[in-house]
Write a protein that holds these residues in place. Structure first.
Motif, PDB file in Angstrom:
ATOM      1  N   VAL A 102      34.328  13.288   3.621  1.00 14.09           N
ATOM      2  CA  VAL A 102      34.553  13.957   4.908  1.00 14.09           C
ATOM      3  C   VAL A 102      35.508  15.136   4.761  1.00 14.09           C
ATOM      4  O   VAL A 102      35.239  16.233   5.255  1.00 14.09           O
ATOM      5  CB  VAL A 102      35.108  12.949   5.942  1.00 14.09           C
ATOM      6  CG1 VAL A 102      35.433  13.659   7.266  1.00 14.09           C
ATOM      7  CG2 VAL A 102      34.124  11.815   6.178  1.00 14.09           C
ATOM      8  N   PHE A 103      36.639  14.909   4.073  1.00 11.54           N
ATOM      9  CA  PHE A 103      37.689  15.923   4.018  1.00 11.54           C
ATOM     10  C   PHE A 103      37.698  16.737   2.720  1.00 11.54           C
ATOM     11  O   PHE A 103      38.314  17.803   2.672  1.00 11.54           O
ATOM     12  CB  PHE A 103      39.064  15.261   4.192  1.00 11.54           C
ATOM     13  CG  PHE A 103      39.267  14.636   5.542  1.00 11.54           C
ATOM     14  CD1 PHE A 103      39.577  15.416   6.648  1.00 11.54           C
ATOM     15  CD2 PHE A 103      39.129  13.272   5.727  1.00 11.54           C
ATOM     16  CE1 PHE A 103      39.750  14.853   7.898  1.00 11.54           C
ATOM     17  CE2 PHE A 103      39.306  12.696   6.968  1.00 11.54           C
ATOM     18  CZ  PHE A 103      39.618  13.493   8.060  1.00 11.54           C
ATOM     19  N   GLY A 104      37.063  16.236   1.674  1.00  6.21           N
ATOM     20  CA  GLY A 104      37.112  16.898   0.388  1.00  6.21           C
ATOM     21  C   GLY A 104      38.316  16.437  -0.432  1.00  6.21           C
ATOM     22  O   GLY A 104      39.256  15.856   0.131  1.00  6.21           O
ATOM     23  N   PRO A 105      38.257  16.662  -1.734  1.00  9.26           N
ATOM     24  CA  PRO A 105      37.132  17.230  -2.485  1.00  9.26           C
ATOM     25  C   PRO A 105      35.945  16.275  -2.491  1.00  9.26           C
ATOM     26  O   PRO A 105      36.114  15.081  -2.753  1.00  9.26           O
ATOM     27  CB  PRO A 105      37.701  17.406  -3.902  1.00  9.26           C
ATOM     28  CG  PRO A 105      38.789  16.368  -3.995  1.00  9.26           C
ATOM     29  CD  PRO A 105      39.374  16.263  -2.620  1.00  9.26           C
ATOM     30  N   TRP A 307      37.102   8.812  10.090  1.00 11.30           N
ATOM     31  CA  TRP A 307      37.456  10.079   9.436  1.00 11.30           C
ATOM     32  C   TRP A 307      36.629  11.237   9.998  1.00 11.30           C
ATOM     33  O   TRP A 307      37.143  12.353  10.143  1.00 11.30           O
ATOM     34  CB  TRP A 307      37.248   9.976   7.932  1.00 11.30           C
ATOM     35  CG  TRP A 307      38.095   8.965   7.224  1.00 11.30           C
ATOM     36  CD1 TRP A 307      37.729   8.150   6.195  1.00 11.30           C
ATOM     37  CD2 TRP A 307      39.479   8.655   7.480  1.00 11.30           C
ATOM     38  NE1 TRP A 307      38.767   7.357   5.806  1.00 11.30           N
ATOM     39  CE2 TRP A 307      39.852   7.640   6.576  1.00 11.30           C
ATOM     40  CE3 TRP A 307      40.416   9.115   8.396  1.00 11.30           C
ATOM     41  CZ2 TRP A 307      41.142   7.102   6.550  1.00 11.30           C
ATOM     42  CZ3 TRP A 307      41.701   8.573   8.380  1.00 11.30           C
ATOM     43  CH2 TRP A 307      42.048   7.588   7.471  1.00 11.30           C
ATOM     44  N   THR A 308      35.374  10.974  10.294  1.00  6.96           N
ATOM     45  CA  THR A 308      34.522  12.037  10.838  1.00  6.96           C
ATOM     46  C   THR A 308      35.053  12.514  12.190  1.00  6.96           C
ATOM     47  O   THR A 308      35.098  13.728  12.467  1.00  6.96           O
ATOM     48  CB  THR A 308      33.071  11.544  10.979  1.00  6.96           C
ATOM     49  OG1 THR A 308      32.575  11.161   9.683  1.00  6.96           O
ATOM     50  CG2 THR A 308      32.176  12.633  11.555  1.00  6.96           C
ATOM     51  N   ARG A 309      35.480  11.569  13.035  1.00  6.04           N
ATOM     52  CA  ARG A 309      36.045  11.951  14.342  1.00  6.04           C
ATOM     53  C   ARG A 309      37.346  12.734  14.160  1.00  6.04           C
ATOM     54  O   ARG A 309      37.590  13.716  14.871  1.00  6.04           O
ATOM     55  CB  ARG A 309      36.297  10.696  15.180  1.00  6.04           C
ATOM     56  CG  ARG A 309      35.040  10.049  15.732  1.00  6.04           C
ATOM     57  CD  ARG A 309      35.372   9.034  16.821  1.00  6.04           C
ATOM     58  NE  ARG A 309      36.143   7.916  16.310  1.00  6.04           N
ATOM     59  CZ  ARG A 309      35.609   6.803  15.811  1.00  6.04           C
ATOM     60  NH1 ARG A 309      34.295   6.666  15.767  1.00  6.04           N
ATOM     61  NH2 ARG A 309      36.383   5.823  15.374  1.00  6.04           N
ATOM     62  N   LEU A 310      38.180  12.310  13.200  1.00  5.63           N
ATOM     63  CA  LEU A 310      39.443  13.012  12.973  1.00  5.63           C
ATOM     64  C   LEU A 310      39.195  14.420  12.439  1.00  5.63           C
ATOM     65  O   LEU A 310      39.886  15.369  12.825  1.00  5.63           O
ATOM     66  CB  LEU A 310      40.322  12.228  11.986  1.00  5.63           C
ATOM     67  CG  LEU A 310      41.697  12.837  11.697  1.00  5.63           C
ATOM     68  CD1 LEU A 310      42.546  12.880  12.974  1.00  5.63           C
ATOM     69  CD2 LEU A 310      42.427  12.050  10.610  1.00  5.63           C
ATOM     70  N   LEU A 317      42.285  19.893   8.406  1.00  5.26           N
ATOM     71  CA  LEU A 317      42.449  18.898   7.350  1.00  5.26           C
ATOM     72  C   LEU A 317      41.351  18.969   6.304  1.00  5.26           C
ATOM     73  O   LEU A 317      41.517  18.463   5.187  1.00  5.26           O
ATOM     74  CB  LEU A 317      42.465  17.487   7.948  1.00  5.26           C
ATOM     75  CG  LEU A 317      43.666  17.103   8.813  1.00  5.26           C
ATOM     76  CD1 LEU A 317      43.426  15.740   9.447  1.00  5.26           C
ATOM     77  CD2 LEU A 317      44.935  17.083   7.972  1.00  5.26           C
ATOM     78  N   VAL A 318      40.224  19.583   6.660  1.00  4.83           N
ATOM     79  CA  VAL A 318      39.084  19.635   5.743  1.00  4.83           C
ATOM     80  C   VAL A 318      39.334  20.681   4.668  1.00  4.83           C
ATOM     81  O   VAL A 318      39.652  21.836   4.965  1.00  4.83           O
ATOM     82  CB  VAL A 318      37.780  19.946   6.503  1.00  4.83           C
ATOM     83  CG1 VAL A 318      36.600  20.014   5.539  1.00  4.83           C
ATOM     84  CG2 VAL A 318      37.536  18.898   7.580  1.00  4.83           C
ATOM     85  N   ILE A 319      39.188  20.261   3.413  1.00  4.59           N
ATOM     86  CA  ILE A 319      39.380  21.172   2.275  1.00  4.59           C
ATOM     87  C   ILE A 319      38.128  22.040   2.132  1.00  4.59           C
ATOM     88  O   ILE A 319      37.011  21.531   2.054  1.00  4.59           O
ATOM     89  CB  ILE A 319      39.611  20.388   0.977  1.00  4.59           C
ATOM     90  CG1 ILE A 319      40.888  19.549   1.092  1.00  4.59           C
ATOM     91  CG2 ILE A 319      39.702  21.333  -0.222  1.00  4.59           C
ATOM     92  CD1 ILE A 319      41.110  18.624  -0.090  1.00  4.59           C
ATOM     93  N   ALA A 320      38.313  23.338   2.083  1.00  6.48           N
ATOM     94  CA  ALA A 320      37.194  24.255   1.905  1.00  6.48           C
ATOM     95  C   ALA A 320      36.634  24.097   0.507  1.00  6.48           C
ATOM     96  O   ALA A 320      37.368  24.193  -0.486  1.00  6.48           O
ATOM     97  CB  ALA A 320      37.628  25.689   2.153  1.00  6.48           C
ATOM     98  N   GLU A 321      35.328  23.827   0.416  1.00  6.72           N
ATOM     99  CA  GLU A 321      34.708  23.702  -0.905  1.00  6.72           C
ATOM    100  C   GLU A 321      34.495  25.087  -1.502  1.00  6.72           C
ATOM    101  O   GLU A 321      34.121  26.034  -0.789  1.00  6.72           O
ATOM    102  CB  GLU A 321      33.351  22.990  -0.761  1.00  6.72           C
ATOM    103  CG  GLU A 321      33.478  21.545  -0.305  1.00  6.72           C
ATOM    104  CD  GLU A 321      34.122  20.669  -1.343  1.00  6.72           C
ATOM    105  OE1 GLU A 321      33.877  20.859  -2.548  1.00  6.72           O
ATOM    106  OE2 GLU A 321      34.910  19.773  -0.949  1.00  6.72           O
ATOM    107  N   PRO A 322      34.740  25.223  -2.828  1.00  4.49           N
ATOM    108  CA  PRO A 322      34.551  26.536  -3.450  1.00  4.49           C
ATOM    109  C   PRO A 322      33.088  26.955  -3.433  1.00  4.49           C
ATOM    110  O   PRO A 322      32.180  26.125  -3.551  1.00  4.49           O
ATOM    111  CB  PRO A 322      35.022  26.305  -4.896  1.00  4.49           C
ATOM    112  CG  PRO A 322      34.882  24.832  -5.110  1.00  4.49           C
ATOM    113  CD  PRO A 322      35.149  24.195  -3.792  1.00  4.49           C
ATOM    114  N   THR A 323      32.854  28.220  -3.247  1.00  2.91           N
ATOM    115  CA  THR A 323      31.488  28.740  -3.260  1.00  2.91           C
ATOM    116  C   THR A 323      30.981  28.753  -4.694  1.00  2.91           C
ATOM    117  O   THR A 323      31.725  29.019  -5.634  1.00  2.91           O
ATOM    118  CB  THR A 323      31.436  30.153  -2.680  1.00  2.91           C
ATOM    119  OG1 THR A 323      32.356  31.001  -3.395  1.00  2.91           O
ATOM    120  CG2 THR A 323      31.826  30.150  -1.220  1.00  2.91           C
TER     121      THR A 323
END
Length: 324
Positions: A102-105, A307-310, A317-323
């Motif tokens: 949900v949040f990464g990685p 976790w999905t609701r949070l 809080l969500v870690i941006a995934e690298p392109t």
């Protein structure tokens, strides 16, 4: 000729299946590797090694503990997800991959299908402890004091952002969260008064509380930890819906033969029921708990929903995934 080749292929597959089944029936015939996706020396590693000791006795084979920390437990978990499904590489896992999905990685596999559940082993609640000079001594007092002074009080943790934010949301409080790289420094600064409170697993903070360097404010379990912290309230007692903790369980690569899974499940149930194992976990503020695979999957699904609701409520809080 085609029919002959097909018959041969069916015969070979049947023989291979029979051999695999026979191998599963007399499992284990060699040492089993227990991958622990956490570094050695911490409270998780302590529980894992206690479990490994019991598992070795139950299975009659050595259990080799292999610490594979990194990427928020993804490295160790992925190693087991990719391993041969024969029961000789197993995971002392937890909720890390579910949270990371949900949040990464993000892990390279679906936590719901990329590993097969065997049984729960232990559950460890969190604790909020404070510098002795703060003007509150339990959850109810903390909530009322913090609500009256939004942003005034601070809390440290070893990068447990998600858990702290969920606590703040459920309690309706505005607390300044200060993330640290390690739990030792997060607790040390609370002792020194650099931050007002610290948030960590109970076994991490229990020594400082017992020595009087910190005062326990509350625990995130459903019931009080009467064996070690009988006077410390739960969040539920203050009307805060915050029954959450870290859980540890045995998982295996998908496709592991059913007789092997059942052998591991029986062994785990026997270990979790042993008074010595229960007592040693209780002494550090943890709970020994077994489950069926279905019960374990339901808990994972429930946790993923939380976790999905949070993540929707606090998208930062969500870690941006690298392109790529």
């Amino acid at each position: 000729m085609d029919a002959l080749r097909l018959a041969r292929a069916v015969l070979v597959a049947a023989c291979a299946g029979a051999a695999a089944f026979a191998g599963a029936q007399d499992y284990p015939r060699e040492p089993v590797r227990l991958i622990v996706p956490y570094p050695p020396g911490g409270s998780t590693d302590v529980i894992a090694r206690l479990y490994a000791e019991g598992l070795g006795k139950e299975l009659g084979q050595p259990i080799v503990v292999d610490n594979r920390p990194g990427a928020s437990t993804n490295i160790g978990s992925e190693a087991v997800a990719r391993a041969k499904p024969d029961g000789y590489t197993v995971l002392f896992g937890g909720g890390g991959p579910t949270l990371n999905s949900v949040f990464g990685p993000k892990p390279s596999f679906d936590p719901m299908t990329g590993l097969d559940a065997v049984s729960m082993i232990a559950r460890v609640p969190f604790m909020v402890a404070a510098n002795p000079r703060v003007p509150f001594g339990n959850v109810r007092e903390m909530v009322s004091t913090v609500r009256a002074a939004p942003g005034k009080y601070s809390i440290s943790s070893a990068q447990l952002n998600v858990y702290v934010e969920l606590m703040k949301e459920r309690a309706g409080t505005d607390i300044l969260h200060v993330p640290y790289k390690g739990g030792a420094q997060a607790a040390t600064d609370a002792v020194a008064g650099q931050v007002d409170m610290v948030y960590a697993l109970v076994p991490v903070l229990l020594p400082q509380v017992q020595s009087g360097k910190l005062k326990a404010i509350g625990v995130s379990s459903a019931r009080r930890l009467t064996a070690v912290l009988p006077d410390v309230s739960t969040f539920a007692e203050a009307g805060v819906d915050y029954d959450i903790g870290t859980w540890y369980a045995l998982q295996v690569p998908p496709g592991t033969p059913a007789p092997v899974v059942e052998r591991l499940a029986r062994a785990t149930r026997a270990i979790v029921a042993q008074p010595a194992f229960v007592e040693r976990l209780t002494a550090i503020g943890a709970e020994a708990v077994a489950s069926t695979p279905a019960e374990m999957r339901r808990q994972m699904q429930q946790q993923q929903a939380v976790w999905t609701r949070l993540a929707k409520a606090v998208p930062s809080l969500v870690i941006a995934e690298p392109t790529r």
